[in-house]
Design a protein around this motif. Sequence first.
Motif, PDB file in Angstrom:
ATOM      1  N   VAL A   1      -9.858 -34.985  -4.973  1.00 47.01           N
ATOM      2  CA  VAL A   1     -10.453 -34.759  -6.310  1.00 47.01           C
ATOM      3  C   VAL A   1     -11.557 -35.772  -6.576  1.00 47.01           C
ATOM      4  N   LYS A   2     -11.292 -37.025  -6.249  1.00 43.55           N
ATOM      5  CA  LYS A   2     -12.300 -38.075  -6.485  1.00 43.55           C
ATOM      6  C   LYS A   2     -13.580 -37.761  -5.692  1.00 43.55           C
ATOM      7  N   ALA A   3     -13.410 -37.362  -4.459  1.00 44.22           N
ATOM      8  CA  ALA A   3     -14.579 -37.074  -3.606  1.00 44.22           C
ATOM      9  C   ALA A   3     -15.349 -35.876  -4.131  1.00 44.22           C
ATOM     10  N   ALA A   4     -14.636 -34.872  -4.604  1.00 40.62           N
ATOM     11  CA  ALA A   4     -15.314 -33.677  -5.135  1.00 40.62           C
ATOM     12  C   ALA A   4     -16.134 -34.038  -6.373  1.00 40.62           C
ATOM     13  N   ILE A   5     -15.546 -34.864  -7.248  1.00 43.85           N
ATOM     14  CA  ILE A   5     -16.271 -35.273  -8.453  1.00 43.85           C
ATOM     15  C   ILE A   5     -17.477 -36.134  -8.084  1.00 43.85           C
ATOM     16  N   ASP A   6     -17.291 -37.049  -7.168  1.00 42.94           N
ATOM     17  CA  ASP A   6     -18.417 -37.893  -6.720  1.00 42.94           C
ATOM     18  C   ASP A   6     -19.534 -37.050  -6.106  1.00 42.94           C
ATOM     19  N   GLY A   7     -19.145 -35.908  -5.547  1.00 37.56           N
ATOM     20  CA  GLY A   7     -20.160 -35.039  -4.941  1.00 37.56           C
ATOM     21  C   GLY A   7     -20.826 -34.119  -5.942  1.00 37.56           C
ATOM     22  N   GLY A   8     -20.312 -34.101  -7.190  1.00 40.62           N
ATOM     23  CA  GLY A   8     -20.975 -33.297  -8.220  1.00 40.62           C
ATOM     24  C   GLY A   8     -20.147 -32.142  -8.745  1.00 40.62           C
ATOM     25  N   ALA A   9     -18.861 -32.069  -8.398  1.00 42.78           N
ATOM     26  CA  ALA A   9     -18.017 -30.989  -8.966  1.00 42.78           C
ATOM     27  C   ALA A   9     -17.983 -31.136 -10.483  1.00 42.78           C
ATOM     28  N   THR A  10     -18.082 -30.025 -11.182  1.00 37.45           N
ATOM     29  CA  THR A  10     -18.162 -30.077 -12.651  1.00 37.45           C
ATOM     30  C   THR A  10     -16.865 -29.647 -13.321  1.00 37.45           C
ATOM     31  N   ILE A  11     -15.920 -29.142 -12.529  1.00 37.05           N
ATOM     32  CA  ILE A  11     -14.601 -28.802 -13.046  1.00 37.05           C
ATOM     33  C   ILE A  11     -13.645 -28.763 -11.848  1.00 37.05           C
ATOM     34  N   ILE A  12     -12.403 -29.134 -12.067  1.00 38.68           N
ATOM     35  CA  ILE A  12     -11.413 -29.221 -10.981  1.00 38.68           C
ATOM     36  C   ILE A  12     -10.225 -28.328 -11.338  1.00 38.68           C
ATOM     37  N   GLN A  13      -9.728 -27.621 -10.327  1.00 40.86           N
ATOM     38  CA  GLN A  13      -8.487 -26.867 -10.521  1.00 40.86           C
ATOM     39  C   GLN A  13      -7.494 -27.267  -9.413  1.00 40.86           C
ATOM     40  N   LEU A  14      -6.302 -27.668  -9.820  1.00 39.78           N
ATOM     41  CA  LEU A  14      -5.248 -27.975  -8.840  1.00 39.78           C
ATOM     42  C   LEU A  14      -4.505 -26.678  -8.549  1.00 39.78           C
ATOM     43  N   ARG A  15      -4.732 -26.154  -7.341  1.00 45.25           N
ATOM     44  CA  ARG A  15      -4.071 -24.911  -6.909  1.00 45.25           C
ATOM     45  C   ARG A  15      -3.105 -25.292  -5.809  1.00 45.25           C
ATOM     46  N   GLU A  16      -1.884 -25.608  -6.219  1.00 46.16           N
ATOM     47  CA  GLU A  16      -0.887 -26.138  -5.279  1.00 46.16           C
ATOM     48  C   GLU A  16       0.302 -25.188  -5.262  1.00 46.16           C
ATOM     49  N   LYS A  17       0.171 -24.141  -4.471  1.00 43.69           N
ATOM     50  CA  LYS A  17       1.162 -23.059  -4.527  1.00 43.69           C
ATOM     51  C   LYS A  17       2.534 -23.501  -4.018  1.00 43.69           C
ATOM     52  N   ASP A  18       2.545 -24.500  -3.141  1.00 49.20           N
ATOM     53  CA  ASP A  18       3.825 -24.840  -2.495  1.00 49.20           C
ATOM     54  C   ASP A  18       4.423 -26.138  -3.036  1.00 49.20           C
ATOM     55  N   ALA A  19       3.749 -26.754  -3.984  1.00 49.78           N
ATOM     56  CA  ALA A  19       4.218 -28.086  -4.411  1.00 49.78           C
ATOM     57  C   ALA A  19       5.492 -27.974  -5.247  1.00 49.78           C
ATOM     58  N   GLU A  20       6.387 -28.933  -5.060  1.00 53.33           N
ATOM     59  CA  GLU A  20       7.565 -29.063  -5.949  1.00 53.33           C
ATOM     60  C   GLU A  20       7.048 -29.469  -7.328  1.00 53.33           C
ATOM     61  N   THR A  21       7.698 -28.989  -8.348  1.00 56.39           N
ATOM     62  CA  THR A  21       7.216 -29.224  -9.716  1.00 56.39           C
ATOM     63  C   THR A  21       7.013 -30.700 -10.012  1.00 56.39           C
ATOM     64  N   LYS A  22       7.977 -31.534  -9.600  1.00 57.91           N
ATOM     65  CA  LYS A  22       7.863 -32.966  -9.922  1.00 57.91           C
ATOM     66  C   LYS A  22       6.657 -33.585  -9.229  1.00 57.91           C
ATOM     67  N   ASP A  23       6.502 -33.224  -7.950  1.00 59.04           N
ATOM     68  CA  ASP A  23       5.338 -33.754  -7.201  1.00 59.04           C
ATOM     69  C   ASP A  23       4.047 -33.255  -7.833  1.00 59.04           C
ATOM     70  N   PHE A  24       4.056 -31.975  -8.218  1.00 64.21           N
ATOM     71  CA  PHE A  24       2.855 -31.369  -8.810  1.00 64.21           C
ATOM     72  C   PHE A  24       2.476 -32.121 -10.088  1.00 64.21           C
ATOM     73  N   MET A  25       3.502 -32.431 -10.891  1.00 67.27           N
ATOM     74  CA  MET A  25       3.222 -33.147 -12.146  1.00 67.27           C
ATOM     75  C   MET A  25       2.638 -34.530 -11.888  1.00 67.27           C
ATOM     76  N   GLU A  26       3.211 -35.231 -10.914  1.00 65.19           N
ATOM     77  CA  GLU A  26       2.698 -36.584 -10.612  1.00 65.19           C
ATOM     78  C   GLU A  26       1.251 -36.498 -10.127  1.00 65.19           C
ATOM     79  N   SER A  27       1.000 -35.539  -9.249  1.00 69.44           N
ATOM     80  CA  SER A  27      -0.387 -35.384  -8.757  1.00 69.44           C
ATOM     81  C   SER A  27      -1.327 -35.037  -9.907  1.00 69.44           C
ATOM     82  N   ALA A  28      -0.847 -34.140 -10.778  1.00 66.33           N
ATOM     83  CA  ALA A  28      -1.704 -33.685 -11.878  1.00 66.33           C
ATOM     84  C   ALA A  28      -2.039 -34.848 -12.817  1.00 66.33           C
ATOM     85  N   LYS A  29      -1.041 -35.686 -13.107  1.00 64.64           N
ATOM     86  CA  LYS A  29      -1.296 -36.826 -14.013  1.00 64.64           C
ATOM     87  C   LYS A  29      -2.294 -37.792 -13.393  1.00 64.64           C
ATOM     88  N   ALA A  30      -2.144 -38.027 -12.094  1.00 65.34           N
ATOM     89  CA  ALA A  30      -3.072 -38.964 -11.423  1.00 65.34           C
ATOM     90  C   ALA A  30      -4.481 -38.386 -11.390  1.00 65.34           C
TER      91      ALA A  30
END
Length: 418
Positions: free
Chosen positions: A228-257
């Motif tokens: 995500v950091k690299a995409a933003i540094d490269g000029g991404a203007t919006i980010i979507q976390l598409r994590e189809k296989d992530a466990e909910t708890k892991d997904f939440m931690e990643s999303a908060k970070a």
Amino acid sequence: MLPSVGIVKTLCKTLREFPVHALVVDPVMVSTSGDVLAGPSILSTFLEELLPMADIITPNLKEASALLNGMQLETVDDMRSAARLLHNMGPKNVLVKGGDLPDSSDAVDILYNGHNFYELRSPRIRTRNTHGTGCSLASSIAAEVAKGYPMLSAVKVAKRFVETALDYSKEIDIGNGPQGPFDHLLRLKSHSQACHRQQPFDPSDLFLYAVTDSRMNKRWGRSIIDAVKAAIDGGATIIQLREKDAETKDFMESAKACLRICRLHGVPLLINDRVDVAIACDADGVHVGQSDMPARVARTLLGPEKIIGVSCKTPEQAEQAWVDGADYIGCGGVYPTNTKENNITVGLNGLKTVCMASKLPVVAIGGIGVSNARAVMEIRASNLKGVAVVSALFDRECVQIETRKLHEVLLGSNIGST
Ligand SMILES: Cc1ncc(COP(=O)(O)OP(=O)(O)O)c(N)n1
Ligand SMILES: Cc1nc(C(=O)O)sc1CCOP(=O)(O)O
Ligand SMILES: [Mg+2]
């Protein structure tokens, strides 16, 4: 407003003796009536001594022209050229404000930092109550930078603040001059609509839409946060976390970070499919498909201020997304893709058909990258605001470089500017 050479010199001397955290210079050289307020001697002192000290200068078209010896500024390309020329004079960032750009339905500003151009578009608000917008924008940028936000984020937040205040103030009828005042204190007023929606959804955020994929990140040995950091540094203007296989708890931690990173850069963060995760992390919104939670239900859960995107392949789906209160639609797959299994390819014609039918802003998705993004732009649908990509960014060795390449291709296009 620096009315004499002496004052400019005193200011510069003092700034050298007592350096500040950041210096925002709003070069008030020309009155709204077009009279040049700063004579040639002040102008040269301004250019030689003050500009090189600035972290950002924020000229409007007339002021930029005055600083560039009367250069004609009539198009967005002229604004880009002016920003580059002014940057060569020393300021770290240049924001050329295009509120007076002739024949433009949008209010377009160009931010240039010496590496990237950022085209910041917002709907033009028809009002006479524009007195002080430039000063308010510059002051809001200064406030955001003082809070520690990077310049791009500061400028985006400041632009949205002024836009929201202008929209809120357009019915104010005070005074008989060519310009009326606008109300800076709208957020403090409970009845203001603007209070309910902190920052209106900005369709220009769809410009370069990075959609993450954990399998690709694993393949390349990178964390989702680094991706995500690299995409933003490269000029991404919006980010979507598409994590189809992530466990909910892991997904939440990643999303908060990831949300912390996105907030620092003023880039919206959306969650794919998982409205629960979006609510739990206070993400900026969700993207749902036809078999996910209906947008109208998501809207009741998320409230009016969150962003909701809907996958649409047909005009009927686009109409329903609008009825349900979505903010944008994702239309694809424009080209065949391996990222989403068994996906129907709608092609450029299918994309054009949906854009023509859609009352909402559209982002194209599916098999898009630097090699074919231009073909997507060439459909020139006025509501096509950007492209969403997964593998073109994340199934590559260097996310930042790939994002920057795509950003350059998109900047050279007319996407969203028709
Ligand atoms: C911007 C954008 N458009 C489409 C999608 C597809 O979402 P996904 O959950 O992968 O599939 P559907 O739910 O739409 O079938 C997206 N993620 N982002
Ligand atoms: C997530 C997604 N949605 C699509 C749709 O058609 O709605 S196509 C797609 C995959 C896009 O991945 P890539 O950029 O790697 O082709
Ligand atoms: Mg989905």
